[in-house]
Design a protein around this motif. Structure first.
Motif, PDB file in Angstrom:
ATOM      1  N   PHE A  67      39.229 -32.967  75.848  1.00 22.50           N
ATOM      2  CA  PHE A  67      40.480 -32.991  75.085  1.00 22.50           C
ATOM      3  C   PHE A  67      41.481 -31.980  75.631  1.00 22.50           C
ATOM      4  CE2 PHE A  67      37.342 -34.624  72.178  1.00 22.50           C
ATOM      5  CZ  PHE A  67      38.006 -35.593  71.452  1.00 22.50           C
ATOM      6  N   TRP A  68      42.743 -32.288  75.409  1.00 25.07           N
ATOM      7  CA  TRP A  68      43.823 -31.312  75.540  1.00 25.07           C
ATOM      8  C   TRP A  68      44.083 -30.807  74.129  1.00 25.07           C
ATOM      9  CZ3 TRP A  68      44.532 -29.829  80.194  1.00 25.07           C
ATOM     10  CH2 TRP A  68      44.427 -30.716  81.262  1.00 25.07           C
ATOM     11  N   THR A  69      44.293 -29.512  73.973  1.00 29.64           N
ATOM     12  CA  THR A  69      44.518 -28.972  72.638  1.00 29.64           C
ATOM     13  C   THR A  69      45.766 -28.095  72.594  1.00 29.64           C
ATOM     14  OG1 THR A  69      43.521 -27.760  70.791  1.00 29.64           O
ATOM     15  CG2 THR A  69      42.996 -26.973  72.991  1.00 29.64           C
ATOM     16  N   VAL A  70      46.472 -28.175  71.488  1.00 25.24           N
ATOM     17  CA  VAL A  70      47.625 -27.315  71.208  1.00 25.24           C
ATOM     18  C   VAL A  70      47.493 -26.814  69.776  1.00 25.24           C
ATOM     19  CG1 VAL A  70      49.172 -28.457  72.841  1.00 25.24           C
ATOM     20  CG2 VAL A  70      49.104 -29.235  70.498  1.00 25.24           C
ATOM     21  N   LYS A  71      48.122 -25.705  69.494  1.00 19.88           N
ATOM     22  CA  LYS A  71      48.045 -25.118  68.158  1.00 19.88           C
ATOM     23  C   LYS A  71      49.278 -25.412  67.311  1.00 19.88           C
ATOM     24  CE  LYS A  71      45.074 -21.342  69.672  1.00 19.88           C
ATOM     25  NZ  LYS A  71      43.824 -21.794  69.184  1.00 19.88           N
ATOM     26  N   ASP A  72      50.351 -25.898  67.949  1.00 18.41           N
ATOM     27  CA  ASP A  72      51.613 -26.097  67.241  1.00 18.41           C
ATOM     28  C   ASP A  72      52.117 -27.522  67.447  1.00 18.41           C
ATOM     29  OD1 ASP A  72      54.135 -25.944  66.104  1.00 18.41           O
ATOM     30  OD2 ASP A  72      54.807 -24.266  67.347  1.00 18.41           O
ATOM     31  N   ILE A  73      52.383 -28.205  66.378  1.00 20.32           N
ATOM     32  CA  ILE A  73      52.883 -29.582  66.443  1.00 20.32           C
ATOM     33  C   ILE A  73      54.212 -29.663  67.207  1.00 20.32           C
ATOM     34  CG2 ILE A  73      54.098 -29.509  64.228  1.00 20.32           C
ATOM     35  CD1 ILE A  73      52.117 -32.495  65.588  1.00 20.32           C
ATOM     36  N   LEU A  74      54.959 -28.574  67.226  1.00 27.47           N
ATOM     37  CA  LEU A  74      56.246 -28.559  67.923  1.00 27.47           C
ATOM     38  C   LEU A  74      56.102 -28.592  69.446  1.00 27.47           C
ATOM     39  CD1 LEU A  74      58.186 -26.037  65.659  1.00 27.47           C
ATOM     40  CD2 LEU A  74      58.234 -28.539  65.616  1.00 27.47           C
ATOM     41  N   ALA A  75      54.887 -28.427  69.953  1.00 24.34           N
ATOM     42  CA  ALA A  75      54.646 -28.532  71.396  1.00 24.34           C
ATOM     43  C   ALA A  75      54.780 -29.974  71.868  1.00 24.34           C
ATOM     44  CB  ALA A  75      53.265 -27.999  71.743  1.00 24.34           C
ATOM     45  N   PHE A  76      54.634 -30.927  70.960  1.00 30.27           N
ATOM     46  CA  PHE A  76      54.683 -32.346  71.313  1.00 30.27           C
ATOM     47  C   PHE A  76      56.114 -32.829  71.484  1.00 30.27           C
ATOM     48  CE2 PHE A  76      50.489 -32.066  69.480  1.00 30.27           C
ATOM     49  CZ  PHE A  76      49.747 -32.920  70.279  1.00 30.27           C
ATOM     50  N   GLU A  77      56.288 -33.719  72.450  1.00 33.16           N
ATOM     51  CA  GLU A  77      57.556 -34.407  72.639  1.00 33.16           C
ATOM     52  C   GLU A  77      57.601 -35.654  71.764  1.00 33.16           C
ATOM     53  OE1 GLU A  77      60.108 -33.241  74.525  1.00 33.16           O
ATOM     54  OE2 GLU A  77      58.806 -31.487  74.724  1.00 33.16           O
ATOM     55  N   ASN A  78      56.427 -36.249  71.539  1.00 37.91           N
ATOM     56  CA  ASN A  78      56.363 -37.522  70.845  1.00 37.91           C
ATOM     57  C   ASN A  78      54.945 -37.717  70.311  1.00 37.91           C
ATOM     58  OD1 ASN A  78      56.644 -40.250  70.096  1.00 37.91           O
ATOM     59  ND2 ASN A  78      56.006 -40.916  72.124  1.00 37.91           N
ATOM     60  N   VAL A  79      54.800 -37.674  69.002  1.00 38.79           N
ATOM     61  CA  VAL A  79      53.504 -37.951  68.384  1.00 38.79           C
ATOM     62  C   VAL A  79      53.733 -38.316  66.925  1.00 38.79           C
ATOM     63  CG1 VAL A  79      52.891 -35.606  67.613  1.00 38.79           C
ATOM     64  CG2 VAL A  79      51.093 -37.180  68.282  1.00 38.79           C
ATOM     65  N   GLY A  80      52.896 -39.192  66.429  1.00 35.24           N
ATOM     66  CA  GLY A  80      52.935 -39.568  65.030  1.00 35.24           C
ATOM     67  C   GLY A  80      51.560 -39.387  64.430  1.00 35.24           C
ATOM     68  N   PHE A  81      51.469 -39.531  63.119  1.00 37.78           N
ATOM     69  CA  PHE A  81      50.197 -39.359  62.439  1.00 37.78           C
ATOM     70  C   PHE A  81      49.812 -40.607  61.670  1.00 37.78           C
ATOM     71  CE2 PHE A  81      51.573 -34.965  62.951  1.00 37.78           C
ATOM     72  CZ  PHE A  81      50.405 -34.384  63.405  1.00 37.78           C
ATOM     73  N   LEU A  82      48.512 -40.845  61.608  1.00 40.59           N
ATOM     74  CA  LEU A  82      47.931 -41.920  60.816  1.00 40.59           C
ATOM     75  C   LEU A  82      47.242 -41.314  59.605  1.00 40.59           C
ATOM     76  CD1 LEU A  82      46.255 -44.276  63.467  1.00 40.59           C
ATOM     77  CD2 LEU A  82      48.144 -44.828  61.961  1.00 40.59           C
TER      78      LEU A  82
END
Length: 123
Positions: A67-82
């Motif tokens: 996996f790639w892991t990040v601690k902050d959702i703001l690191a993403f350019e584009n992601v949604g949640f289910l």
């Protein structure tokens, strides 16, 4: 190329993603280079294509170890949640809504993107 060789090409000396991480389906940018750390752990994600399953406890899953892991959702350019299931929130591509590509552990707030559910593209 083996998975080990592919992983070694994608990791920088500081254990970060060397290339941009993009959606396999629509090529949308998920993470920029050098924003996520590589981790090895086993987690089971629902398969992207299910056999007409509607109950959450009947989902077909597959195990992932990288996996790639990040601690902050703001690191993403584009992601949604289910859906959230057992303190895990599943991630999808926000543009084409394909996934899950990973998950967020709500107990630690760490976010994980499965190495094999995305593609790596030089920017």
């Amino acid at each position: 190329m083996t998975l080990s060789e592919e992983i070694s090409q994608e990791i920088t000396e500081s254990n970060k993603n060397r290339n941009a991480i993009r959606c396999r389906e629509c090529n949308s940018l998920v993470l920029n280079p050098n924003t996520a750390d590589f981790v090895t752990q086993t987690f089971s994600l629902p398969k992207q294509h299910q056999k007409n399953t509607v109950k959450i406890d009947e989902l077909e899953c597959e195990d992932f170890d990288h996996f790639w892991t990040v601690k902050d959702i703001l690191a993403f350019e584009n992601v949604g949640f289910l859906n959230t299931v057992d303190s895990k929130k599943y991630l999808i591509c926000a543009d084409c809504e394909k996934g899950p590509i990973g998950y967020q552990d709500l107990t630690t707030q760490n976010i994980y993107v499965a190495f094999n559910r995305i593609k790596h593209v030089q920017k």
